[in-house]
Design an enzyme around this catalytic site. Structure first.
Site, PDB file in Angstrom:
ATOM      1  N   HIS A 121      -8.698   7.413   1.472  1.00 42.62           N
ATOM      2  CA  HIS A 121      -8.140   8.602   0.840  1.00 42.62           C
ATOM      3  C   HIS A 121      -9.223   9.372   0.088  1.00 42.62           C
ATOM      4  CE1 HIS A 121      -8.197   5.632  -2.400  1.00 42.62           C
ATOM      5  NE2 HIS A 121      -8.091   6.615  -3.273  1.00 42.62           N
ATOM      6  N   CYS A 163       0.830  -1.197   0.000  1.00 44.66           N
ATOM      7  CA  CYS A 163       0.000   0.000   0.000  1.00 44.66           C
ATOM      8  C   CYS A 163       0.870   1.253   0.000  1.00 44.66           C
ATOM      9  CB  CYS A 163      -0.926   0.023   1.212  1.00 44.66           C
ATOM     10  SG  CYS A 163      -1.808   1.591   1.347  1.00 44.66           S
ATOM     11  N   GLN A 167      -9.548  12.665  -3.051  1.00 44.77           N
ATOM     12  CA  GLN A 167      -8.794  13.201  -4.175  1.00 44.77           C
ATOM     13  C   GLN A 167      -9.248  14.620  -4.448  1.00 44.77           C
ATOM     14  OE1 GLN A 167      -8.256  10.581  -7.750  1.00 44.77           O
ATOM     15  NE2 GLN A 167      -9.500   9.138  -6.592  1.00 44.77           N
TER      16      GLN A 167
END
Lengths: 335, 335
Positions: free
Chosen positions: B167, B41, B169
């Site tokens: 996450h 990762c 973006q």
């Protein structure tokens, strides 16, 4: 190549062509998901339609010279809209409004053969499918509540097809869909300024520069879209200016069937039976003879997954430039 | 219930609510796709960002009181747009135009912990995420070529997340996305006619009738959208009228984090960690103080697959009425 931001002159779609994000266009090839064997198929039934399409039907199917059915029409078991209710606007409060869900939703069975696809069918079978579409436009035009008929095909599970047997669908709505409204507005605006149909102009440009052209015969041309939302997104367009598929002639049906056969054979060979959708764009039913609108078929492959950015912004990121997609398709030899 | 056709006053989306097509809302529950074990990762790396965000960074991360990073920023390895090129319009011919792909595309790592989700995170962690978003708006506002910043999150493979580690973006674009343009136009029009912000009016309506309300605290409310494209589509809205997330206060960040925590805990419990996207809608960067625009977060679950009809028409078929979705969410007890 650096990214480019492109705008489609007809749909107003904004697209980011980011070729550095992907590898070669054919890397998108997907593994075919095989169908479960022995599953019951409601479209395979060889008897005639047991229950007629409600409320009535002027054209239940197309038939081969030997009398066997080639395509037929079934009511959708889970309709999104239904012909029964009376069209009425309902005020929820002073902010929100809604219409009763009047309309229609039919399944168009595209072949008696369970395992056929557009890539394996005979040209005659594809002609029967187009003729069947033509019939449904004529049929639904008679219902004064309906202003638009969306005729489309979902192929493959990823593309939303829950049944494997080749079929199309239609949704008849009391409203003109927003994507159509945009195309109608852009076409009208262009016609006013240039005294020319926008799609005729697009066609001329694509036939001249040939960067994106993937098929041409006497009456039909096909090309990868200048600003494609999806990899390999293409338009199949009749050369003769006409507002609706309903006005298509026998020769044009034959030429369109050839175009579809070649394009789907090539896509099948290049990308291993990719999941796709196509949608037919025509003038609204209540204004059939529009001078400024030019009917066409939009083809999209479902090899990429629009995510948060696309859904929230309406801008699409596409890793395959349409010029590269056309190049790959033009390299494929069929038979 | 008969189908209904609804129109969203802010986005102009047309939606067919066809509840007969589906079963109960919770039937949509999907099986979680487990992550491959032992996969490398790139977001787990415990060292600090090795390569600073290009061209420079004013706020590389948020930090805990002990100095450890809570969120950080990485350049996207496969950027859709890049800061380097000079913004230029290119004429392809007299029909097509394009812009060079100037802009930005960053990964915002939302936690050092690989397996956390919004449903399992502490409220402090969600506050750190929001603070990180706020920083990026301030940062990108300084680039004169950028007019809009799309901040979004994809969760789950089906929703477009290629990596499991939590996450978000951002995509910084030299254009205002079409969905925003529509919202800006509708908000402006409503303000002109009613001397009131459209979102303030929506908020008031939702808080009064409570049919679709799913969360409320001092400064934030959340409700299922009146005309949802997707099942359980919701809006999270600050009560104080403000054009951008950038103007959020510390108290509001805390209240927003509470709202997000509760909503995603409930969705997780009800639908088994469903795939989702959210997207933050703010005023364009070059016109920050807009009186008529009200920032908010759009949340969509990816439990259904838009197909040919949706892609070609821009109309959505949704089998879950938002009133039913709100009812189900309000039944869920957390802790």
């Amino acid at each position: 190549m650096l990214s480019e931001i492109r705008k489609d002159p007809l749909s107003n779609d904004w697209v980011i062509i980011a070729s550095e994000r992907g590898g070669r266009p054919t890397d998108l090839k997907t593994e075919t998901t095989k169908e479960e064997k022995g599953k019951f198929c409601p479209f395979c039934d060889s008897s005639e339609v047991s229950e007629p399409v409600k409320p009535h039907s002027i054209c239940a199917a197309t038939f081969a010279p030997d009398g066997k059915w080639m395509t037929r029409i079934l009511p959708n078991k889970y309709p999104a809209l239904m012909p029964e209710p009376i069209l009425a606007q309902r005020e929820m409060d002073d902010l929100y409004h809604c219409l009763t869900g009047v309309g229609g939703h039919e399944i168009l069975v595209d072949s008696p053969k369970h395992d056929e696809t557009l890539a394996t069918m005979s040209k005659e079978q594809i002609e029967a499918i187009i003729t069947n579409y033509q019939c449904r436009y004529s049929y639904w035009r008679k219902d004064p509540r309906i202003t638009y008929l969306s005729v489309f095909k979902n192929h493959g599970k990823v593309a939303g097809a829950s049944l494997h047997h080749p079929h199309s669908q239609l949704v008849a709505t009391p409203l003109i869909p927003p994507r159509l409204t945009t195309e109608l507005n852009e076409s009208k605006e262009y016609f006013k300024l240039n005294n020319e149909c926008l799609m005729c102009k697009i066609l001329k440009t694509e036939l001249e520069n040939k960067h994106r052209l993937i098929f041409e015969n006497n009456s039909v041309a096909a090309f990868c879209s200048f600003a494609p939302r999806f990899p390999f997104e293409s338009l199949i367009v009749p050369k003769r200016h006409s507002a609706s598929l309903e006005e298509i002639t026998k020769e044009e049906i034959s030429d369109l069937a050839e175009a579809m056969s070649v394009i789907f054979k090539k896509l099948d060979k290049l990308l291993n039976d990719p999941p796709f959708n196509y949608l037919i764009h025509v003038a609204p039913l209540r204004t059939p003879g529009l001078l400024y609108y030019h009917w066409h078929i939009e083809v999209i492959l479902r090899l990429s997954q629009p995510a948060g950015f696309e859904w929230g912004s309406g801008v699409y990121i596409n890793s395959v430039p349409p010029e590269d997609a056309a190049l790959e398709l033009n390299k494929v030899k069929i038979r």
